[in-house]
Design an enzyme around this catalytic site. Sequence first.
Site, PDB file in Angstrom:
ATOM      1  N   ASP A 170       0.855  -1.194   0.000  1.00 37.19           N
ATOM      2  CA  ASP A 170       0.000   0.000   0.000  1.00 37.19           C
ATOM      3  C   ASP A 170       0.884   1.235   0.000  1.00 37.19           C
ATOM      4  O   ASP A 170       0.971   1.955   1.002  1.00 37.19           O
ATOM      5  CB  ASP A 170      -0.936  -0.015   1.221  1.00 37.19           C
ATOM      6  CG  ASP A 170      -1.914  -1.179   1.174  1.00 37.19           C
ATOM      7  OD1 ASP A 170      -2.377  -1.517   0.067  1.00 37.19           O
ATOM      8  OD2 ASP A 170      -2.220  -1.756   2.231  1.00 37.19           O
TER       9      ASP A 170
ATOM     10  N   ARG B  75      -1.709  -8.167  13.603  1.00 36.98           N
ATOM     11  CA  ARG B  75      -0.746  -7.302  14.289  1.00 36.98           C
ATOM     12  C   ARG B  75       0.139  -8.142  15.200  1.00 36.98           C
ATOM     13  O   ARG B  75      -0.368  -8.800  16.126  1.00 36.98           O
ATOM     14  CB  ARG B  75      -1.492  -6.247  15.135  1.00 36.98           C
ATOM     15  CG  ARG B  75      -2.215  -5.200  14.292  1.00 36.98           C
ATOM     16  CD  ARG B  75      -1.208  -4.343  13.567  1.00 36.98           C
ATOM     17  NE  ARG B  75      -1.789  -3.337  12.683  1.00 36.98           N
ATOM     18  CZ  ARG B  75      -1.957  -3.487  11.366  1.00 36.98           C
ATOM     19  NH1 ARG B  75      -1.633  -4.618  10.773  1.00 36.98           N
ATOM     20  NH2 ARG B  75      -2.420  -2.498  10.631  1.00 36.98           N
TER      21      ARG B  75
ATOM     22  N   ASP C 277      -5.690  -7.366  -5.636  1.00 28.83           N
ATOM     23  CA  ASP C 277      -6.861  -6.998  -4.830  1.00 28.83           C
ATOM     24  C   ASP C 277      -7.760  -6.052  -5.631  1.00 28.83           C
ATOM     25  O   ASP C 277      -7.971  -4.899  -5.239  1.00 28.83           O
ATOM     26  CB  ASP C 277      -6.402  -6.377  -3.509  1.00 28.83           C
ATOM     27  CG  ASP C 277      -7.500  -6.376  -2.462  1.00 28.83           C
ATOM     28  OD1 ASP C 277      -8.577  -6.933  -2.725  1.00 28.83           O
ATOM     29  OD2 ASP C 277      -7.265  -5.819  -1.371  1.00 28.83           O
TER      30      ASP C 277
ATOM     31  N   LYS D 141     -11.013  -6.433  -6.193  1.00 27.53           N
ATOM     32  CA  LYS D 141     -12.394  -6.385  -5.660  1.00 27.53           C
ATOM     33  C   LYS D 141     -13.403  -6.137  -6.791  1.00 27.53           C
ATOM     34  O   LYS D 141     -14.188  -5.183  -6.754  1.00 27.53           O
ATOM     35  CB  LYS D 141     -12.534  -5.311  -4.580  1.00 27.53           C
ATOM     36  CG  LYS D 141     -11.766  -5.628  -3.298  1.00 27.53           C
ATOM     37  CD  LYS D 141     -12.174  -4.700  -2.169  1.00 27.53           C
ATOM     38  CE  LYS D 141     -11.440  -4.973  -0.885  1.00 27.53           C
ATOM     39  NZ  LYS D 141     -10.005  -4.607  -0.926  1.00 27.53           N
TER      40      LYS D 141
ATOM     41  N   HIS E  45     -16.575  -6.041  -9.074  1.00 30.89           N
ATOM     42  CA  HIS E  45     -17.998  -5.980  -8.749  1.00 30.89           C
ATOM     43  C   HIS E  45     -18.710  -5.335  -9.933  1.00 30.89           C
ATOM     44  O   HIS E  45     -18.694  -4.113 -10.083  1.00 30.89           O
ATOM     45  CB  HIS E  45     -18.202  -5.147  -7.473  1.00 30.89           C
ATOM     46  CG  HIS E  45     -19.594  -5.209  -6.945  1.00 30.89           C
ATOM     47  ND1 HIS E  45     -20.071  -4.343  -6.014  1.00 30.89           N
ATOM     48  CD2 HIS E  45     -20.610  -6.047  -7.214  1.00 30.89           C
ATOM     49  CE1 HIS E  45     -21.331  -4.636  -5.724  1.00 30.89           C
ATOM     50  NE2 HIS E  45     -21.674  -5.669  -6.454  1.00 30.89           N
TER      51      HIS E  45
ATOM     52  N   ILE F  56     -21.588  -6.469 -13.618  1.00 31.87           N
ATOM     53  CA  ILE F  56     -22.483  -7.493 -14.161  1.00 31.87           C
ATOM     54  C   ILE F  56     -21.640  -8.729 -14.493  1.00 31.87           C
ATOM     55  O   ILE F  56     -20.429  -8.629 -14.752  1.00 31.87           O
ATOM     56  CB  ILE F  56     -23.251  -7.001 -15.413  1.00 31.87           C
ATOM     57  CG1 ILE F  56     -22.290  -6.611 -16.541  1.00 31.87           C
ATOM     58  CG2 ILE F  56     -24.171  -5.847 -15.055  1.00 31.87           C
ATOM     59  CD1 ILE F  56     -22.987  -6.376 -17.863  1.00 31.87           C
TER      60      ILE F  56
ATOM     61  N   LYS G 174       0.540  -8.392  -1.948  1.00 31.53           N
ATOM     62  CA  LYS G 174      -0.793  -7.957  -2.385  1.00 31.53           C
ATOM     63  C   LYS G 174      -0.660  -6.591  -3.041  1.00 31.53           C
ATOM     64  O   LYS G 174      -0.021  -5.690  -2.484  1.00 31.53           O
ATOM     65  CB  LYS G 174      -1.737  -7.865  -1.184  1.00 31.53           C
ATOM     66  CG  LYS G 174      -3.122  -7.361  -1.545  1.00 31.53           C
ATOM     67  CD  LYS G 174      -4.097  -7.547  -0.394  1.00 31.53           C
ATOM     68  CE  LYS G 174      -4.276  -6.347   0.489  1.00 31.53           C
ATOM     69  NZ  LYS G 174      -4.949  -5.208  -0.146  1.00 31.53           N
TER      70      LYS G 174
HETATM   71  O1  C5P Z   1      -1.370  -2.176   7.015  1.00 34.14           O
HETATM   72  P1  C5P Z   1      -2.401  -3.220   7.295  1.00 34.14           P
HETATM   73  O2  C5P Z   1      -1.819  -4.500   7.852  1.00 34.14           O
HETATM   74  O3  C5P Z   1      -3.544  -2.704   8.144  1.00 34.14           O
HETATM   75  O4  C5P Z   1      -2.985  -3.561   5.852  1.00 34.14           O
HETATM   76  C1  C5P Z   1      -4.078  -4.429   5.678  1.00 34.14           C
HETATM   77  C2  C5P Z   1      -4.391  -4.600   4.231  1.00 34.14           C
HETATM   78  O5  C5P Z   1      -5.529  -5.421   4.095  1.00 34.14           O
HETATM   79  C3  C5P Z   1      -4.715  -3.305   3.486  1.00 34.14           C
HETATM   80  O6  C5P Z   1      -4.286  -3.472   2.132  1.00 34.14           O
HETATM   81  C4  C5P Z   1      -6.221  -3.238   3.559  1.00 34.14           C
HETATM   82  O7  C5P Z   1      -6.783  -2.524   2.488  1.00 34.14           O
HETATM   83  C5  C5P Z   1      -6.587  -4.711   3.461  1.00 34.14           C
HETATM   84  N1  C5P Z   1      -7.878  -5.080   4.035  1.00 34.14           N
HETATM   85  C6  C5P Z   1      -8.222  -4.820   5.353  1.00 34.14           C
HETATM   86  N2  C5P Z   1      -9.441  -5.214   5.826  1.00 34.14           N
HETATM   87  C7  C5P Z   1     -10.289  -5.866   5.031  1.00 34.14           C
HETATM   88  C8  C5P Z   1      -9.946  -6.153   3.716  1.00 34.14           C
HETATM   89  C9  C5P Z   1      -8.718  -5.735   3.250  1.00 34.14           C
HETATM   90  O8  C5P Z   1      -7.446  -4.248   6.094  1.00 34.14           O
HETATM   91  N3  C5P Z   1     -11.430  -6.278   5.507  1.00 34.14           N
END
Ligand code: C5P
Length: 229
Positions: free
Chosen positions: A12, A177, A61, A63, A65, A67, A34
């Site tokens: 990201d 985490r 990723d 996502k 969405h 038709i 990702k």
């Molecule tokens: O930095 P962090 O570990 O929070 O990043 C989590 C990643 O997972 C980000 O790319 C976020 O967009 C993605 N994500 C999320 N929660 C979700 C789906 C995707 O945090 N439900």
Amino acid sequence: MTADPRLIVPLDLPSVAEARAMVERLGDSVSFYKIGLELLATDGMAFAAALKGQGKQVFLDWKLHDIGATVERSARVLAQAGCDLLTVHAEPQVMRAAVLARGGSDLKILAVTVLTSLTDADLVEMGYAFTTHELVARRIRQAVDCGVDGVVASPHEAALAREIAGPGFLVVTPGVRPDGSAKNDQARAATPADALRAGASHLVCGRPITAAEDPRAAALKVVAEMAGV
Ligand code: C5P
């Protein structure tokens, strides 16, 4: 210690150049990346191909969405890119189209059940008669019925997904985490070991690694926490 293929690091970052530099810094500590909408909106697909060329696994990723016909055509193109995971929203029409398009390719389809930013009140506002928990469970069942390969689920939904879908189904959990690290904006975080014990097949862990002073050491710390689970 080297990479654990169950650890996925989201890139990201604001540009492909910065993402490429992060991959270099992480070296052999991470084997699965990702790529999200921010990079895909620029030259993320070329970057994905370059990562595959380096022997990395790649999660697109997108996502999707739309038709069914459009999802099918788009997923067919993406399946030819040789990547490993692709997200689509968990509506039956969308999931069936993506499964049809991936055919016998190596691409696995992951369904996003309910975005974790949505609350029960948001669902009411959107016209749903379900709580988020009920809708997540319903969509996991539908994902299984549609032949999807797995779901994206918070660590707190991982056990539910594993219980409904059984072994072999991919359960990819963001919100991971390591012990003692900042939660950032992840309201329902879990440690790597707890997420795996709950039934996750893969963990998505970003900022604790990419924002660390030494990203490689931070990645290896997560890998160490995953070891043996
Ligand atoms: O930095 P962090 O570990 O929070 O990043 C989590 C990643 O997972 C980000 O790319 C976020 O967009 C993605 N994500 C999320 N929660 C979700 C789906 C995707 O945090 N439900």
